[in-house]
Enzyme design. Structure first.
Site, PDB file in Angstrom:
ATOM      1  N   SER A  97      45.114  46.410  32.179  1.00  0.00           N
ATOM      2  CA  SER A  97      45.314  46.688  33.600  1.00  0.00           C
ATOM      3  C   SER A  97      46.732  46.278  33.974  1.00  0.00           C
ATOM      4  O   SER A  97      47.035  45.095  34.118  1.00  0.00           O
ATOM      5  CB  SER A  97      44.296  45.897  34.431  1.00  0.00           C
ATOM      6  OG  SER A  97      43.004  46.301  34.053  1.00  0.00           O
ATOM      7  N   LEU A  98      47.578  47.282  34.088  1.00  0.00           N
ATOM      8  CA  LEU A  98      48.985  47.021  34.366  1.00  0.00           C
ATOM      9  C   LEU A  98      49.179  46.916  35.880  1.00  0.00           C
ATOM     10  O   LEU A  98      49.651  45.926  36.395  1.00  0.00           O
ATOM     11  CB  LEU A  98      49.809  48.170  33.774  1.00  0.00           C
ATOM     12  CG  LEU A  98      51.280  47.936  33.524  1.00  0.00           C
ATOM     13  CD1 LEU A  98      51.522  46.732  32.635  1.00  0.00           C
ATOM     14  CD2 LEU A  98      51.889  49.200  32.909  1.00  0.00           C
ATOM     15  N   ASN A  99      48.838  47.980  36.568  1.00  0.00           N
ATOM     16  CA  ASN A  99      48.778  47.999  38.037  1.00  0.00           C
ATOM     17  C   ASN A  99      50.120  47.908  38.764  1.00  0.00           C
ATOM     18  O   ASN A  99      50.174  48.100  39.976  1.00  0.00           O
ATOM     19  CB  ASN A  99      47.839  46.905  38.579  1.00  0.00           C
ATOM     20  CG  ASN A  99      46.414  47.129  38.092  1.00  0.00           C
ATOM     21  OD1 ASN A  99      46.046  48.250  37.747  1.00  0.00           O
ATOM     22  ND2 ASN A  99      45.617  46.082  38.052  1.00  0.00           N
ATOM     23  N   CYS A 159      35.261  35.603  38.350  1.00  0.00           N
ATOM     24  CA  CYS A 159      36.427  35.810  37.478  1.00  0.00           C
ATOM     25  C   CYS A 159      37.490  34.794  37.858  1.00  0.00           C
ATOM     26  O   CYS A 159      37.603  34.396  39.012  1.00  0.00           O
ATOM     27  CB  CYS A 159      36.963  37.235  37.703  1.00  0.00           C
ATOM     28  SG  CYS A 159      38.314  37.696  36.597  1.00  0.00           S
ATOM     29  N   GLU A 218      25.966  42.398  37.519  1.00  0.00           N
ATOM     30  CA  GLU A 218      25.923  43.812  37.888  1.00  0.00           C
ATOM     31  C   GLU A 218      26.528  44.674  36.784  1.00  0.00           C
ATOM     32  O   GLU A 218      27.528  44.301  36.166  1.00  0.00           O
ATOM     33  CB  GLU A 218      26.661  44.036  39.207  1.00  0.00           C
ATOM     34  CG  GLU A 218      25.911  43.381  40.359  1.00  0.00           C
ATOM     35  CD  GLU A 218      26.597  43.522  41.703  1.00  0.00           C
ATOM     36  OE1 GLU A 218      25.898  43.599  42.706  1.00  0.00           O
ATOM     37  OE2 GLU A 218      27.842  43.542  41.760  1.00  0.00           O
ATOM     38  N   ASN A 260      39.739  51.460  45.432  1.00  0.00           N
ATOM     39  CA  ASN A 260      38.488  51.511  46.207  1.00  0.00           C
ATOM     40  C   ASN A 260      38.543  50.442  47.283  1.00  0.00           C
ATOM     41  O   ASN A 260      38.639  49.260  46.962  1.00  0.00           O
ATOM     42  CB  ASN A 260      37.296  51.209  45.303  1.00  0.00           C
ATOM     43  CG  ASN A 260      37.116  52.295  44.289  1.00  0.00           C
ATOM     44  OD1 ASN A 260      36.913  53.446  44.628  1.00  0.00           O
ATOM     45  ND2 ASN A 260      37.241  51.929  43.017  1.00  0.00           N
ATOM     46  N   CYS A 284      29.118  50.460  32.321  1.00  0.00           N
ATOM     47  CA  CYS A 284      30.194  49.508  32.601  1.00  0.00           C
ATOM     48  C   CYS A 284      29.535  48.124  32.671  1.00  0.00           C
ATOM     49  O   CYS A 284      28.675  47.890  33.521  1.00  0.00           O
ATOM     50  CB  CYS A 284      30.828  49.915  33.933  1.00  0.00           C
ATOM     51  SG  CYS A 284      31.998  48.740  34.577  1.00  0.00           S
ATOM     52  N   CYS A 324      40.924  42.778  44.056  1.00  0.00           N
ATOM     53  CA  CYS A 324      39.616  42.911  43.404  1.00  0.00           C
ATOM     54  C   CYS A 324      38.564  42.005  44.054  1.00  0.00           C
ATOM     55  O   CYS A 324      38.818  40.815  44.279  1.00  0.00           O
ATOM     56  CB  CYS A 324      39.774  42.559  41.925  1.00  0.00           C
ATOM     57  SG  CYS A 324      38.224  42.562  41.014  1.00  0.00           S
ATOM     58  N   CYS A 344      42.937  38.531  40.955  1.00  0.00           N
ATOM     59  CA  CYS A 344      43.760  39.681  41.353  1.00  0.00           C
ATOM     60  C   CYS A 344      43.477  39.952  42.832  1.00  0.00           C
ATOM     61  O   CYS A 344      42.309  39.986  43.250  1.00  0.00           O
ATOM     62  CB  CYS A 344      43.430  40.910  40.510  1.00  0.00           C
ATOM     63  SG  CYS A 344      43.693  40.629  38.741  1.00  0.00           S
ATOM     64  N   CYS A 355      34.987  50.273  40.503  1.00  0.00           N
ATOM     65  CA  CYS A 355      35.870  49.257  39.925  1.00  0.00           C
ATOM     66  C   CYS A 355      36.261  48.243  40.984  1.00  0.00           C
ATOM     67  O   CYS A 355      36.679  48.619  42.075  1.00  0.00           O
ATOM     68  CB  CYS A 355      37.178  49.882  39.456  1.00  0.00           C
ATOM     69  SG  CYS A 355      37.039  50.807  37.961  1.00  0.00           S
ATOM     70  N   GLY A 370      34.437  40.205  35.746  1.00  0.00           N
ATOM     71  CA  GLY A 370      34.991  39.242  34.800  1.00  0.00           C
ATOM     72  C   GLY A 370      36.094  39.773  33.918  1.00  0.00           C
ATOM     73  O   GLY A 370      36.381  40.959  33.878  1.00  0.00           O
ATOM     74  N   GLU A 371      36.702  38.834  33.216  1.00  0.00           N
ATOM     75  CA  GLU A 371      37.787  39.151  32.284  1.00  0.00           C
ATOM     76  C   GLU A 371      37.245  38.926  30.869  1.00  0.00           C
ATOM     77  O   GLU A 371      37.051  37.789  30.439  1.00  0.00           O
ATOM     78  CB  GLU A 371      38.984  38.228  32.596  1.00  0.00           C
ATOM     79  CG  GLU A 371      40.060  38.184  31.541  1.00  0.00           C
ATOM     80  CD  GLU A 371      40.578  39.553  31.101  1.00  0.00           C
ATOM     81  OE1 GLU A 371      40.840  40.425  31.941  1.00  0.00           O
ATOM     82  OE2 GLU A 371      40.707  39.761  29.867  1.00  0.00           O
TER      83      GLU A 371
HETATM   84  N1  SAH Z   1      39.262  41.964  34.113  1.00  0.00           N
HETATM   85  C1  SAH Z   1      39.317  43.232  33.467  1.00  0.00           C
HETATM   86  C2  SAH Z   1      38.092  44.103  33.695  1.00  0.00           C
HETATM   87  C3  SAH Z   1      37.516  44.215  35.083  1.00  0.00           C
HETATM   88  S1  SAH Z   1      38.405  45.152  36.282  1.00  0.00           S
HETATM   89  C4  SAH Z   1      40.579  43.970  33.861  1.00  0.00           C
HETATM   90  O1  SAH Z   1      41.288  43.523  34.751  1.00  0.00           O
HETATM   91  O2  SAH Z   1      40.899  44.975  33.243  1.00  0.00           O
HETATM   92  C5  SAH Z   1      38.396  46.785  35.690  1.00  0.00           C
HETATM   93  C6  SAH Z   1      39.477  47.660  36.304  1.00  0.00           C
HETATM   94  O3  SAH Z   1      39.228  47.871  37.694  1.00  0.00           O
HETATM   95  C7  SAH Z   1      40.875  47.063  36.217  1.00  0.00           C
HETATM   96  O4  SAH Z   1      41.792  48.016  35.743  1.00  0.00           O
HETATM   97  C8  SAH Z   1      41.204  46.711  37.649  1.00  0.00           C
HETATM   98  O5  SAH Z   1      42.586  46.746  37.869  1.00  0.00           O
HETATM   99  C9  SAH Z   1      40.439  47.777  38.397  1.00  0.00           C
HETATM  100  N2  SAH Z   1      40.138  47.435  39.799  1.00  0.00           N
HETATM  101  C10 SAH Z   1      39.831  46.229  40.310  1.00  0.00           C
HETATM  102  N3  SAH Z   1      39.596  46.309  41.626  1.00  0.00           N
HETATM  103  C11 SAH Z   1      39.718  47.613  41.958  1.00  0.00           C
HETATM  104  C12 SAH Z   1      39.564  48.353  43.174  1.00  0.00           C
HETATM  105  N4  SAH Z   1      39.185  47.758  44.299  1.00  0.00           N
HETATM  106  N5  SAH Z   1      39.770  49.682  43.134  1.00  0.00           N
HETATM  107  C13 SAH Z   1      40.098  50.294  41.976  1.00  0.00           C
HETATM  108  N6  SAH Z   1      40.236  49.668  40.802  1.00  0.00           N
HETATM  109  C14 SAH Z   1      40.062  48.341  40.801  1.00  0.00           C
END
Ligand code: SAH
Length: 365
Positions: free
Chosen positions: A230-232, A123, A103, A306, A116, A130, A127, A349, A177-178
């Site tokens: 992606s710190l989060n 993956c 996708e 999301n 994107c 996700c 996380c 995302c 994916g990563e």
């Molecule tokens: N693996 C990579 C790229 C894919 S995720 C990474 O982690 O950066 C891309 C971005 O979407 C990341 O910053 C991740 O934290 C964010 N993301 C994942 N699930 C999400 C969700 N349900 N809502 C909002 N952002 C999300």
């Protein structure tokens, strides 16, 4: 030479055109005894002019066009569905030859049209918030499968005369994916995307988004592409709770990398921070984030979560998001709120790959 074996057996081997860098294409063509410069002609036709049918390439002799059409596979993934969201983004779904789904999402934004792209099917990072992480790892995408997402999107735009968009301006590796877990293929795909005779994306228009795989980040040459991490969470324990990879690459090591990162003036690292209601969205969390990032040349992307049926996390309300944002701005941090696009069509995302989970569920019930 890489392609020696293949060339000797040309009768039976086809090359995936979109997996070859210009240099590799030159080697492949030179290996057939034909002129190397044909590679540059092919690159111009295919990437620049968007002509995928060799018979139309009228500056190449007919016999060579026949040879090339026998030699090169021009379509290894095929678009089977496009779903437009109310916000204008469009999710594109492709079938691979082995029956998997890739996708990608087209995201229009003012003067930009961002694609994107995905780098893996599923993956390994798991996380907890996700959707793709819930699928688990299926396989890496090949270089050609990454590049063909752009070609597929270009064909889609060409076939949509009502679309105001002519050109994809930016590429972000934020799909499934990563990307740094599929390092070689992603690097080759970036090289192909940047080739001036071809797609000609500048490094500023390509962003690799990663959980922070430091091995890959250190191998990534400055100037390859923009980096988003992606710190989060700004706290080790919290980050480990939602991103198991934090055990291997903790925040302190990521920050050490970020502080020493030598990009040019315009190459600031972006930190992504998904705001999860009641988990990492308080003013206390904003303060921790500020303490962590102050003095580091960076940008912060705040992404309100999301929601999906596959995660217990919720989206914070607008007021909480605004307060968090305002706190950082007040401290002179560069921070923007990225309302991620296409949630109604599961194109936002972290929502890609839902089809896998739905089919698993249906099979199980
Ligand atoms: N693996 C990579 C790229 C894919 S995720 C990474 O982690 O950066 C891309 C971005 O979407 C990341 O910053 C991740 O934290 C964010 N993301 C994942 N699930 C999400 C969700 N349900 N809502 C909002 N952002 C999300």
């Amino acid at each position: 030479m890489v392609f020696e074996n293949q060339i000797n057996e040309l009768d039976s081997i086809m090359f995936c055109f979109f997996g070859l860098t210009l240099k590799e294409l030159e080697d492949v063509i030179a290996g057939t005894g034909k002129e190397k410069y044909r590679a540059r002609q092919l690159y111009r036709w295919v990437y620049n002019k968007g002509i995928y049918d060799f018979s139309m390439m009228d500056n190449i002799p007919k016999s060579l066009r026949v040879l090339f059409s026998d030699m090169f596979d021009m379509e290894t993934i095929n678009l089977f569905e496009s779903i437009a969201s109310v916000d204008g983004s469009i999710k594109l779904s492709f079938h691979t030859k082995d029956g998997n789904i890739i996708e990608s999402v087209l995201i229009p934004e003012k003067q930009r049209l961002t694609l994107c792209v995905s780098s893996q099917i599923g993956c390994r990072m798991a996380c907890s918030f996700c959707v793709t992480g819930k699928i688990g790892f299926i396989r890496n995408l090949e270089t050609h499968e990454i590049v063909e997402q752009i070609i597929g999107a270009k064909k889609f735009l060409n076939g949509s005369p009502e679309s105001p968009w002519e050109k994809i301006t930016n590429i972000v590796f934020m799909g499934m994916g990563e990307p740094l877990d599929n390092f070689e293929n992603v690097m080759r795909a970036i090289e192909i995307m940047k080739e001036p005779l071809g797609l000609d994306f500048s490094k500023r228009r390509i962003t690799v988004s990663t959980v922070g795989l430091l091995g890959g980040l250190k191998r990534l040459q400055p100037g390859t592409a923009g980096i988003a991490i992606s710190l989060n969470a700004a706290d080790e324990q919290k980050r480990t709770e939602i991103m198991p990879i934090n055990r291997m690459y903790p925040i302190r090591d990521i920050m050490d990398f970020a502080r020493h990162y030598k990009g040019s003036q315009r190459e600031r690292i972006t930190f992504e921070y998904v705001l999860l209601k009641g988990f990492n969205d308080s003013l206390e969390d904003a303060k921790m984030l500020y303490e962590l990032l102050k003095g580091v040349r960076c940008k912060i992307n705040l992404i309100p979560f999301n929601e999906s049926p596959y995660s217990q996390f919720k989206t914070p309300d607008n007021k909480t998001v605004d307060q968090f944002h305002a706190y950082l701005i007040d401290k002179y941090m560069t921070a923007i709120v990225r309302n991620s696009r296409g949630p109604d069509v599961n194109a936002a995302c972290g929502q890609l790959g839902m089809a896998y989970l739905v089919s698993k569920k249906t099979k199980a019930s």
